[in-house]
Design a protein around this motif. Structure first.
Motif, PDB file in Angstrom:
ATOM      1  N   UNK A   1       0.864  -1.188   0.000  1.00  0.00           N
ATOM      2  CA  UNK A   1       0.000   0.000   0.000  1.00  0.00           C
ATOM      3  C   UNK A   1       0.897   1.234   0.000  1.00  0.00           C
ATOM      4  N   UNK A   2       1.103   1.826  -1.154  1.00  0.00           N
ATOM      5  CA  UNK A   2       2.111   2.883  -1.310  1.00  0.00           C
ATOM      6  C   UNK A   2       1.857   4.080  -0.409  1.00  0.00           C
ATOM      7  N   UNK A   3       0.593   4.423  -0.187  1.00  0.00           N
ATOM      8  CA  UNK A   3       0.282   5.611   0.613  1.00  0.00           C
ATOM      9  C   UNK A   3       0.544   5.398   2.100  1.00  0.00           C
ATOM     10  N   UNK A   4       0.931   4.191   2.502  1.00  0.00           N
ATOM     11  CA  UNK A   4       1.315   3.935   3.896  1.00  0.00           C
ATOM     12  C   UNK A   4       2.813   4.131   4.107  1.00  0.00           C
TER      13      UNK A   4
ATOM     14  N   UNK B   1       9.891   5.700   0.465  1.00  0.00           N
ATOM     15  CA  UNK B   1       9.767   5.457  -0.979  1.00  0.00           C
ATOM     16  C   UNK B   1      11.100   5.707  -1.689  1.00  0.00           C
ATOM     17  N   UNK B   2      11.757   6.823  -1.374  1.00  0.00           N
ATOM     18  CA  UNK B   2      13.036   7.143  -2.014  1.00  0.00           C
ATOM     19  C   UNK B   2      14.121   6.140  -1.634  1.00  0.00           C
ATOM     20  N   UNK B   3      14.059   5.641  -0.402  1.00  0.00           N
ATOM     21  CA  UNK B   3      15.021   4.623   0.015  1.00  0.00           C
ATOM     22  C   UNK B   3      14.868   3.353  -0.822  1.00  0.00           C
TER      23      UNK B   3
ATOM     24  N   UNK C   1      -2.498   1.237  -4.202  1.00  0.00           N
ATOM     25  CA  UNK C   1      -2.855   2.051  -3.033  1.00  0.00           C
ATOM     26  C   UNK C   1      -4.248   2.643  -3.184  1.00  0.00           C
ATOM     27  N   UNK C   2      -4.734   3.193  -2.096  1.00  0.00           N
ATOM     28  CA  UNK C   2      -5.937   4.018  -2.059  1.00  0.00           C
ATOM     29  C   UNK C   2      -5.536   5.423  -1.620  1.00  0.00           C
TER      30      UNK C   2
ATOM     31  N   UNK D   1       2.909  12.536  -1.626  1.00  0.00           N
ATOM     32  CA  UNK D   1       3.909  12.254  -2.664  1.00  0.00           C
ATOM     33  C   UNK D   1       3.330  11.381  -3.771  1.00  0.00           C
ATOM     34  N   UNK D   2       2.436  10.449  -3.435  1.00  0.00           N
ATOM     35  CA  UNK D   2       1.797   9.635  -4.476  1.00  0.00           C
ATOM     36  C   UNK D   2       0.945  10.529  -5.383  1.00  0.00           C
ATOM     37  N   UNK D   3       0.177  11.411  -4.771  1.00  0.00           N
ATOM     38  CA  UNK D   3      -0.677  12.318  -5.544  1.00  0.00           C
ATOM     39  C   UNK D   3       0.165  13.242  -6.419  1.00  0.00           C
TER      40      UNK D   3
END
Length: 327
Positions: free
Chosen positions: A1-4, A10-12, A35-36, A44-46
């Motif tokens: 879940x990317x937004x978690x 994320x960059x790591x 993700x949701x 950052x996802x948005x």
């Protein structure tokens, strides 16, 4: 879940997304996310996948978004119809995020009142008789400044934005003056700009005044300021039967429009907004200072004979509030 995941996490992960070059077949490493809307990584996802707002060497061709709703999945529709009904019965705001994938609405959002169809308007010429203000959040990391006009019904229109980092005080003043196309009634700033600097013995406010911009100190009560901002954003039905609000934003104020709907509740104090991600807070804090300044409401000519203007000055500082008293 990317937004978690935070942006740092994320960059790591992206640091490990590489090829050793030993593969005989040409291979480009890649990453897939699901993700949701909502969560600590929402912004950052948005930014990358929805708004497509890229920084530094980020390449637009490296990011691709596929919107997939539950209705696009025949296996869930056939095998888990109860799950679909659960999503359909969620509270309206959460349903917009979880069922329809609306990235302006998500769990934990502080300003759930925000509605692009209501609050965002096309620029127009501001009438000369409208009172104009400038409000800002200033530091070397960011000058987030906004020009705001009040109409005859005390509705506020945020009509111009300055959003720039790395400006020393004299440069910040110059940038503000360059963007002034009309007389500004008040320049509003946070109280910490009146703190004395050890190296000069002067405050930022003093240096601003020496350069021709005279500041008014805003109330810095965060919770009440954000509560008041929610009231200004409240959507109501006007006399013409259309949705309306007392705060409108010109669509050229890109960063305010980007940041305002992404601000989340502080997990340690749900009455306050989260201070992280910090980059999102500059424009919203700036707007809060304007709201906290409580600009005097417009009074029709026929009412003016019953009121006298007065000023309330604080013994602790040079700030004041405008109001009206009966006589």
């Amino acid at each position: 879940e990317a937004t978690q995941f935070t942006e740092f996490q994320f960059l790591t992960l992206t640091e490990c997304n590489r090829s050793s070059g030993l593969c005989k077949e040409k291979f480009s490493p890649r990453m897939y996310f699901t993700c949701n809307p909502g969560g600590v990584g929402h912004s950052w996802v948005k930014r990358l996948f929805i708004d497509k707002n890229y920084k530094k060497t980020e390449n637009k061709d490296d990011y691709f978004f596929v919107k997939s709703l539950v209705y696009d999945n025949p296996y869930i529709l056939n095998n888990s119809p109860d799950y679909v009904r659960t999503l359909e019965n969620l509270p309206e705001d959460r349903k917009k995020a979880m069922l329809y994938g609306d990235w302006d609405i998500f769990s934990g959002q502080y300003f759930s009142e925000f509605n692009r169809d209501v609050h965002i308007v096309k620029p127009f010429d501001i009438p000369k008789n409208w009172r104009r203000y400038f409000t800002m959040d200033y530091g070397l990391d960011m000058l987030a400044g906004y020009f705001i006009a009040l109409d005859e019904q005390s509705r506020a229109y945020v009509y111009r934005e300055i959003y720039e980092s790395g400006l020393i005080i004299s440069e910040a003043v110059k940038r503000i003056q360059e963007n002034c196309d009309s007389e500004i009634y008040e320049y509003i700033a946070p109280p910490d700009m009146w703190n004395k600097r050890q190296e000069t013995g002067k405050s930022v406010a003093e240096i601003f005044s020496e350069n021709g911009v005279y500041l008014r100190k805003a109330n810095n009560n965060r919770v009440m300021g954000f509560y008041n901002l929610k009231e200004w954003l409240r959507v109501y039905t006007n006399e013409f039967g259309k949705k309306d609000s007392n705060l409108k934003i010109f669509d050229n104020c890109k960063n305010l429009i980007r940041c305002l709907p992404q601000i989340q509740y502080d997990p340690k104090n749900t009455n306050d907004v989260a201070k992280e991600p910090h980059e999102l807070t500059h424009s919203v804090d700036s707007l809060r200072y304007f709201i906290s300044g409580r600009p005097a409401p417009y009074i029709e000519e026929k009412q003016k004979k019953n009121v006298l203007p007065f000023e309330l000055r604080s013994e602790k500082d040079d700030s004041y509030e405008e109001g009206f008293m009966e006589w």
